[in-house]
Design a protein around this motif. Sequence first.
Motif, PDB file in Angstrom:
ATOM      1  N   ALA A   1      -1.932   1.497   4.582  1.00  0.00           N
ATOM      2  CA  ALA A   1      -0.579   1.033   4.906  1.00  0.00           C
ATOM      3  C   ALA A   1      -0.299   1.236   6.397  1.00  0.00           C
ATOM      4  O   ALA A   1       0.315   0.372   7.047  1.00  0.00           O
ATOM      5  N   SER A   2      -0.762   2.342   6.945  1.00  0.00           N
ATOM      6  CA  SER A   2      -0.564   2.610   8.374  1.00  0.00           C
ATOM      7  C   SER A   2      -1.298   1.592   9.243  1.00  0.00           C
ATOM      8  O   SER A   2      -0.789   1.180  10.285  1.00  0.00           O
TER       9      SER A   2
ATOM     10  N   PHE B   1       0.814  -1.216   0.000  1.00  0.00           N
ATOM     11  CA  PHE B   1       0.000   0.000   0.000  1.00  0.00           C
ATOM     12  C   PHE B   1       0.848   1.267   0.000  1.00  0.00           C
ATOM     13  O   PHE B   1       0.449   2.287  -0.570  1.00  0.00           O
ATOM     14  N   THR B   2       2.026   1.206   0.605  1.00  0.00           N
ATOM     15  CA  THR B   2       2.941   2.347   0.550  1.00  0.00           C
ATOM     16  C   THR B   2       3.397   2.582  -0.885  1.00  0.00           C
ATOM     17  O   THR B   2       3.370   3.714  -1.388  1.00  0.00           O
ATOM     18  N   ILE B   3       3.807   1.515  -1.542  1.00  0.00           N
ATOM     19  CA  ILE B   3       4.279   1.624  -2.927  1.00  0.00           C
ATOM     20  C   ILE B   3       3.152   2.060  -3.854  1.00  0.00           C
ATOM     21  O   ILE B   3       3.335   2.946  -4.690  1.00  0.00           O
ATOM     22  N   TYR B   4       1.989   1.465  -3.700  1.00  0.00           N
ATOM     23  CA  TYR B   4       0.850   1.853  -4.544  1.00  0.00           C
ATOM     24  C   TYR B   4       0.611   3.358  -4.440  1.00  0.00           C
ATOM     25  O   TYR B   4       0.471   4.050  -5.448  1.00  0.00           O
TER      26      TYR B   4
ATOM     27  N   MET C   1      10.956  -2.724   5.292  1.00  0.00           N
ATOM     28  CA  MET C   1      10.513  -1.510   4.606  1.00  0.00           C
ATOM     29  C   MET C   1      11.564  -1.032   3.607  1.00  0.00           C
ATOM     30  O   MET C   1      11.247  -0.304   2.675  1.00  0.00           O
ATOM     31  N   SER C   2      12.801  -1.466   3.791  1.00  0.00           N
ATOM     32  CA  SER C   2      13.844  -1.072   2.847  1.00  0.00           C
ATOM     33  C   SER C   2      13.703  -1.793   1.508  1.00  0.00           C
ATOM     34  O   SER C   2      14.416  -1.471   0.558  1.00  0.00           O
ATOM     35  N   LEU C   3      12.791  -2.755   1.424  1.00  0.00           N
ATOM     36  CA  LEU C   3      12.522  -3.391   0.139  1.00  0.00           C
ATOM     37  C   LEU C   3      11.691  -2.485  -0.766  1.00  0.00           C
ATOM     38  O   LEU C   3      11.693  -2.641  -1.989  1.00  0.00           O
ATOM     39  N   ALA C   4      10.992  -1.533  -0.181  1.00  0.00           N
ATOM     40  CA  ALA C   4      10.145  -0.634  -0.972  1.00  0.00           C
ATOM     41  C   ALA C   4      10.932   0.128  -2.044  1.00  0.00           C
ATOM     42  O   ALA C   4      10.471   0.201  -3.190  1.00  0.00           O
TER      43      ALA C   4
END
Length: 120
Positions: free
Chosen positions: A60-61, A12-15, A80-83
């Motif tokens: 995402a939150s 959801f962060t990436i989207y 999260m570093s995979l984002a």
Amino acid sequence: MNYIYIFGTIFFTIYGQIILKWRLNQFGSLPESFSGKASFLFHALMDIYIISGFLSAFVASIFWMAAMTKFEITVAYPFMSLAPALVFFIGVFLLGETFTWGKVIGLFLIIIGTIVTVKF
């Protein structure tokens, strides 16, 4: 199964970020004048896709809150570093952004660092 919360957060962060970038690219550059900026922001904030990007950040939150009940932050947060790696590939293939080997090497190092942080 608990990892679904971490991956939901990442998804959801990436989207949200990709949708915001895509739509803002279509809106063009932010104008210089105050009235131009106000109009630009008003139209952007009324765009259904941009609204979905903001809602995605909220979702995402919620996923992140769930992840925090299942993992130590020192285990969950490195994922999260995979984002940035995923955003890089999506940006290159869907948004036509620049591909460089320096970025690929940097992302490879981030992924190795994530593995080391989580596993050791």
